[in-house]
Design a protein around this motif. Structure first.
Motif, PDB file in Angstrom:
ATOM      1  N   LEU A 163      56.675  21.293  -8.018  1.00  0.00           N
ATOM      2  CA  LEU A 163      56.071  20.620  -9.269  1.00  0.00           C
ATOM      3  C   LEU A 163      54.845  19.922  -8.506  1.00  0.00           C
ATOM      4  O   LEU A 163      55.260  19.112  -7.770  1.00  0.00           O
ATOM      5  CB  LEU A 163      56.964  19.774 -10.216  1.00  0.00           C
ATOM      6  N   ILE A 164      53.720  19.767  -8.873  1.00  0.00           N
ATOM      7  CA  ILE A 164      52.654  18.884  -8.587  1.00  0.00           C
ATOM      8  C   ILE A 164      52.282  17.823  -9.641  1.00  0.00           C
ATOM      9  O   ILE A 164      52.049  18.100 -10.695  1.00  0.00           O
ATOM     10  CB  ILE A 164      51.368  19.568  -7.727  1.00  0.00           C
ATOM     11  N   GLU A 165      52.254  16.521  -9.145  1.00  0.00           N
ATOM     12  CA  GLU A 165      51.948  15.668 -10.095  1.00  0.00           C
ATOM     13  C   GLU A 165      50.380  15.563 -10.453  1.00  0.00           C
ATOM     14  O   GLU A 165      49.723  15.759  -9.526  1.00  0.00           O
ATOM     15  CB  GLU A 165      52.302  14.010  -9.499  1.00  0.00           C
ATOM     16  N   GLU A 166      50.242  15.392 -11.756  1.00  0.00           N
ATOM     17  CA  GLU A 166      48.690  15.547 -12.166  1.00  0.00           C
ATOM     18  C   GLU A 166      48.427  14.112 -12.090  1.00  0.00           C
ATOM     19  O   GLU A 166      48.766  13.216 -12.790  1.00  0.00           O
ATOM     20  CB  GLU A 166      48.486  16.148 -13.527  1.00  0.00           C
ATOM     21  N   GLU A 167      47.163  13.718 -11.249  1.00  0.00           N
ATOM     22  CA  GLU A 167      46.618  12.457 -11.262  1.00  0.00           C
ATOM     23  C   GLU A 167      45.709  12.336 -12.451  1.00  0.00           C
ATOM     24  O   GLU A 167      44.923  13.401 -12.737  1.00  0.00           O
ATOM     25  CB  GLU A 167      45.928  12.320  -9.871  1.00  0.00           C
ATOM     26  N   GLY A 168      45.574  11.067 -12.966  1.00  0.00           N
ATOM     27  CA  GLY A 168      44.465  10.972 -14.114  1.00  0.00           C
ATOM     28  C   GLY A 168      44.757  11.561 -15.167  1.00  0.00           C
ATOM     29  O   GLY A 168      44.056  11.573 -16.073  1.00  0.00           O
ATOM     30  N   PHE A 169      46.043  11.792 -15.461  1.00  0.00           N
ATOM     31  CA  PHE A 169      46.462  12.604 -16.875  1.00  0.00           C
ATOM     32  C   PHE A 169      46.453  11.468 -17.930  1.00  0.00           C
ATOM     33  O   PHE A 169      47.174  10.449 -17.759  1.00  0.00           O
ATOM     34  CB  PHE A 169      47.726  13.332 -16.630  1.00  0.00           C
ATOM     35  N   ASN A 170      46.004  11.779 -18.910  1.00  0.00           N
ATOM     36  CA  ASN A 170      45.800  10.589 -19.983  1.00  0.00           C
ATOM     37  C   ASN A 170      47.151  10.712 -21.004  1.00  0.00           C
ATOM     38  O   ASN A 170      47.230  11.515 -21.970  1.00  0.00           O
ATOM     39  CB  ASN A 170      44.687  10.922 -21.163  1.00  0.00           C
ATOM     40  N   ILE A 171      48.091   9.988 -20.566  1.00  0.00           N
ATOM     41  CA  ILE A 171      49.399  10.210 -21.151  1.00  0.00           C
ATOM     42  C   ILE A 171      49.517   9.711 -22.723  1.00  0.00           C
ATOM     43  O   ILE A 171      49.800  10.550 -23.501  1.00  0.00           O
ATOM     44  CB  ILE A 171      50.492   9.254 -20.353  1.00  0.00           C
ATOM     45  N   ALA A 172      48.689   8.373 -22.922  1.00  0.00           N
ATOM     46  CA  ALA A 172      48.761   8.022 -24.056  1.00  0.00           C
ATOM     47  C   ALA A 172      48.013   8.944 -25.088  1.00  0.00           C
ATOM     48  O   ALA A 172      48.578   9.324 -26.239  1.00  0.00           O
ATOM     49  CB  ALA A 172      47.891   6.882 -24.455  1.00  0.00           C
ATOM     50  N   ASN A 173      46.962   9.639 -24.785  1.00  0.00           N
ATOM     51  CA  ASN A 173      46.035  10.603 -25.660  1.00  0.00           C
ATOM     52  C   ASN A 173      47.090  11.867 -25.894  1.00  0.00           C
ATOM     53  O   ASN A 173      47.070  12.208 -26.813  1.00  0.00           O
ATOM     54  CB  ASN A 173      44.952  10.991 -24.835  1.00  0.00           C
TER      55      ASN A 173
END
Length: 192
Positions: A163-173
């Motif tokens: 699994l690769i962590e997604e950088e800059g992902f808009n969690i709140a949205n």
């Protein structure tokens, strides 16, 4: 003899290193996974709802809440004509999403004409862990394949990927988009 033994040891180390997946996820993410594993041991489907849209069937399974208010909602969508085969699993604790888990097959879109050597679609897994409505972590793994009918042959290959962590992902949205989808789904099921 020593060279053969050394070669064997090196090959064994290389193979074992390839199979080792380092888990560098945060402790709160691991805690969510542990809670889910415990919940899954006793989870039972409470109700199943089927929705039809444009001749395509979506099936939603609602699992019973446990004594802590933990619940799973699972949706399955399959459109063989458009090469879409997706599963969405939501894990909710007291009406707050803690994990959004998506997996399946989606077609790849090309700006120009697709060549015969271009892959047709992509197998994927995406996990979005929510610490709260503003904070979380998104992880993905993806594998492009040449033919959607070969999906089953490649699932093990996808599972072997880290699994690769997604950088800059808009969690709140994403959190509020998913909350709204759950609300709309409940309304649509209620009206059917």
């Amino acid at each position: 003899m020593k060279i053969k033994l050394l070669g064997f040891v090196l090959i064994t180390l290389l193979v074992s290193c390839q199979n080792e997946i380092i888990d560098n996820r945060e402790d709160w993410v691991k805690e969510i996974d542990e809670t889910i594993m415990a919940y899954e041991k006793t989870a039972k489907i409470e109700s199943t709802k089927t929705l039809m849209e444009n001749g395509i069937e979506s099936v939603f399974d609602y699992y019973q809440k446990d004594s802590n208010g933990f619940q799973k909602i699972k949706g399955t969508y399959k459109d063989e004509f458009n090469l879409v085969d997706a599963i969405l699993e939501l894990y909710v604790l007291n009406e707050e999403i803690v994990l959004e888990k998506m997996s399946g097959l989606f077609p790849l879109l090309y700006k120009g004409e697709k060549k015969e050597i271009d892959p047709c679609c992509e197998l994927f897994n995406r996990f979005i862990y929510y610490k709260n409505s503003l904070e979380g972590k998104a992880y993905t793994k993806q594998l492009k394949i040449m033919n959607g009918k070969d999906k089953e042959k490649y699932i093990n290959d996808l599972n072997m990927l880290p699994l690769i962590e997604e950088e800059g992902f808009n969690i709140a949205n994403e959190y509020w988009r998913t909350k709204n989808q759950i609300k709309e789904l409940k309304e649509e099921i209620k009206n059917n």
